[in-house]
Design a protein around this motif. Sequence first.
Motif, PDB file in Angstrom:
ATOM      1  N   ARG A 173      -4.578  -3.803   2.394  1.00  0.00           N
ATOM      2  CA  ARG A 173      -4.173  -5.357   2.150  1.00  0.00           C
ATOM      3  C   ARG A 173      -4.115  -5.589   0.778  1.00  0.00           C
ATOM      4  O   ARG A 173      -3.073  -6.132   0.186  1.00  0.00           O
ATOM      5  CB  ARG A 173      -4.924  -6.367   2.903  1.00  0.00           C
ATOM      6  N   ALA A 174      -5.113  -5.013   0.009  1.00  0.00           N
ATOM      7  CA  ALA A 174      -5.071  -5.132  -1.502  1.00  0.00           C
ATOM      8  C   ALA A 174      -3.749  -4.317  -2.243  1.00  0.00           C
ATOM      9  O   ALA A 174      -3.044  -4.982  -2.943  1.00  0.00           O
ATOM     10  CB  ALA A 174      -6.459  -4.696  -2.278  1.00  0.00           C
ATOM     11  N   ARG A 175      -3.383  -3.378  -1.560  1.00  0.00           N
ATOM     12  CA  ARG A 175      -2.286  -2.431  -2.141  1.00  0.00           C
ATOM     13  C   ARG A 175      -0.925  -3.460  -1.781  1.00  0.00           C
ATOM     14  O   ARG A 175       0.009  -3.235  -2.336  1.00  0.00           O
ATOM     15  CB  ARG A 175      -2.248  -1.216  -1.420  1.00  0.00           C
ATOM     16  N   ALA A 176      -1.047  -3.920  -0.402  1.00  0.00           N
ATOM     17  CA  ALA A 176       0.320  -4.612   0.029  1.00  0.00           C
ATOM     18  C   ALA A 176       0.281  -5.909  -0.901  1.00  0.00           C
ATOM     19  O   ALA A 176       1.685  -6.076  -1.208  1.00  0.00           O
ATOM     20  CB  ALA A 176       0.051  -5.157   1.379  1.00  0.00           C
ATOM     21  N   VAL A 177      -0.658  -6.593  -1.351  1.00  0.00           N
ATOM     22  CA  VAL A 177      -0.394  -7.631  -2.255  1.00  0.00           C
ATOM     23  C   VAL A 177       0.181  -7.202  -3.731  1.00  0.00           C
ATOM     24  O   VAL A 177       1.007  -7.824  -4.379  1.00  0.00           O
ATOM     25  CB  VAL A 177      -1.748  -8.376  -2.520  1.00  0.00           C
ATOM     26  N   ASP A 178      -0.359  -6.077  -4.039  1.00  0.00           N
ATOM     27  CA  ASP A 178       0.360  -5.232  -5.317  1.00  0.00           C
ATOM     28  C   ASP A 178       1.709  -5.165  -5.145  1.00  0.00           C
ATOM     29  O   ASP A 178       2.330  -5.336  -6.105  1.00  0.00           O
ATOM     30  CB  ASP A 178      -0.568  -4.110  -5.630  1.00  0.00           C
ATOM     31  N   LEU A 179       2.021  -4.504  -3.936  1.00  0.00           N
ATOM     32  CA  LEU A 179       3.333  -4.330  -3.935  1.00  0.00           C
ATOM     33  C   LEU A 179       4.365  -5.465  -3.847  1.00  0.00           C
ATOM     34  O   LEU A 179       5.532  -5.357  -4.323  1.00  0.00           O
ATOM     35  CB  LEU A 179       3.481  -3.408  -2.388  1.00  0.00           C
ATOM     36  N   LEU A 180       3.798  -6.425  -3.081  1.00  0.00           N
ATOM     37  CA  LEU A 180       4.488  -7.822  -3.249  1.00  0.00           C
ATOM     38  C   LEU A 180       4.896  -8.392  -4.417  1.00  0.00           C
ATOM     39  O   LEU A 180       5.859  -8.549  -4.898  1.00  0.00           O
ATOM     40  CB  LEU A 180       4.014  -8.914  -2.119  1.00  0.00           C
ATOM     41  N   ARG A 181       3.675  -7.972  -5.391  1.00  0.00           N
ATOM     42  CA  ARG A 181       4.126  -8.263  -6.834  1.00  0.00           C
ATOM     43  C   ARG A 181       5.058  -7.648  -7.310  1.00  0.00           C
ATOM     44  O   ARG A 181       5.864  -7.962  -8.369  1.00  0.00           O
ATOM     45  CB  ARG A 181       2.638  -8.228  -7.346  1.00  0.00           C
ATOM     46  N   LYS A 182       4.776  -6.290  -7.288  1.00  0.00           N
ATOM     47  CA  LYS A 182       5.911  -5.347  -7.694  1.00  0.00           C
ATOM     48  C   LYS A 182       7.138  -5.627  -7.467  1.00  0.00           C
ATOM     49  O   LYS A 182       8.280  -5.347  -8.403  1.00  0.00           O
ATOM     50  CB  LYS A 182       5.455  -3.971  -7.256  1.00  0.00           C
ATOM     51  N   VAL A 183       7.601  -6.192  -6.219  1.00  0.00           N
ATOM     52  CA  VAL A 183       8.964  -6.742  -5.895  1.00  0.00           C
ATOM     53  C   VAL A 183       9.273  -8.167  -6.078  1.00  0.00           C
ATOM     54  O   VAL A 183       9.878  -8.541  -5.701  1.00  0.00           O
ATOM     55  CB  VAL A 183       9.291  -6.296  -4.432  1.00  0.00           C
ATOM     56  N   GLN A 184       8.474  -8.605  -6.999  1.00  0.00           N
ATOM     57  CA  GLN A 184       8.692  -9.935  -7.667  1.00  0.00           C
ATOM     58  C   GLN A 184       8.712 -11.037  -6.526  1.00  0.00           C
ATOM     59  O   GLN A 184       9.423 -12.106  -6.553  1.00  0.00           O
ATOM     60  CB  GLN A 184       9.876  -9.777  -8.599  1.00  0.00           C
TER      61      GLN A 184
END
Length: 373
Positions: free
Chosen positions: A169-180
Motif C-alpha cells: 500500500r505504501a508503494r502504491a501511494v508512492d506510485l500515485l504520487r509519481k504519476v502526479q
Amino acid sequence: MNAVSKLARAVTSRASEDASTADVAAVEPATTRPTAAPDRVRPALELRDLTTVFPGDAEPTVVVDHVSLAVRPGRTLAVVGESGSGKSMTFLSALGLVPPGGKVSAGESWIDGADIQRLRREEVRRLRGASISMVFQDPLTALNPVFTIGQQIVEVLRAHLSIGRREARARAVDLLRKVQIPDPERRIDDYPHQLSGGMRQRVLIAMAVALDPKVLIADEPTTALDVTVQAQILDLLASLREELGMALVLITHDLGLVAEYADTVAVMYGGRVVEAGTIEEVFSAPLHPYTRALFRSIPRLDEAVTEQLPAIEGQPPNVAKLPPGCAFEPRCDLGRGRADCCTVRPPLVPGDRPGHRSACLHADELVHAEVRP
C-alpha cells in the motif's frame, strides 16, 4: 498547437541531426537471432516477422503479417495507422494476449533476452509487468469497478513481489504520487468511477510502471481526453521514460503526437508495416503513398480554407479480403490500376537512407515529390 505545427517543428528541430545507430536499428527488421550485446545497443523489445491469424471462412485470416520492429531503451517508437491496421493486435500478440480464436502462427517477440512466443504461460506471466507492460486505451473498462484503485495497484505489486499488504500500500501511494495524482494518501481508496478520465489513465500508468518495466506500450493513451489532459498524459509518459530508462511504444493515429514525442515511427496498413524510419526521415520525405495521404488529410490553421481537405478515397481494407498485390492499391493515387501494383506484393525495403524503409514498388517516384505539411 495544431498537428501541422507540431510536424513542422519536429522536422525542423531534427533535420540537422544524423540518424543514430540506435534509431536506425529501431525500425529495421533483424535478420539474425539476438546475440549477447551491451544493453546500450540491444533493443529493449524486438519483433521478428510476427504473424497472427484468426479462423476464416476458407483459410486463416492474417491480421498481423510478418511485422518486424524494435525499440531501444530510452527511445520512443510510434506506431500509426487507421483503425483496423493491426497496430494494437501486433503488440497484444507480442505480449501473448491474442484474443480467443487467434494465435501467433510465426515469428518472435524478444524481451529481456527471451522470446515470449517460446515461453510457458507462467514464464510469460512473470515477464508481464516486470519486464514489459501495456497501458490500454480505455481506462474505464481496463480498471475493475468493484475494487479501489489502491487494491488494484497492490494486487499488481504482490503478484510479483514478496511483500506484505502494508508495504504494498505504501508503494502504491508512492506510485500515485509519481504519476502526479494529487493527495494520493486519500485518493488511493477511491473507486474508478470517482476519478476523471485523465486520473484513471494515470492510475493505469501507475500500475504499468509499478515494477519498473523495460518496455511500456501505450495504446492510444489519450483517447477521449481533452487536449490539455492529452498533453499532461504524454508529458508524464515521456518523463517516466527518461526517469526509468525504459523504451516506450506509442500506438496512435495522431501524427501531431508522433512528431512531438517519438524518435522513430512505423506506419501500418492492412496488418503490415508499409513505412518506417526516424521522425525526420518519414515526416520530411515519406516514401509511401499512404503516409503522404495521411499528411495531406491534416487540416492547416495557417492557410485560408479555400477547398475541401483531401481525403483518402475508399475504406480501410478488410484483412480477410486483401487484394493480391499492394493492399493500398485500390485507394492509391500513384499505383491505382498499375499492373505491378495489382499483382505484386511490395516488400519493405530500404530507401535512400539506411534506416528509412518503404513497401512501395514506386517509392523512387516519391523521392522528389512535394510533401504537404
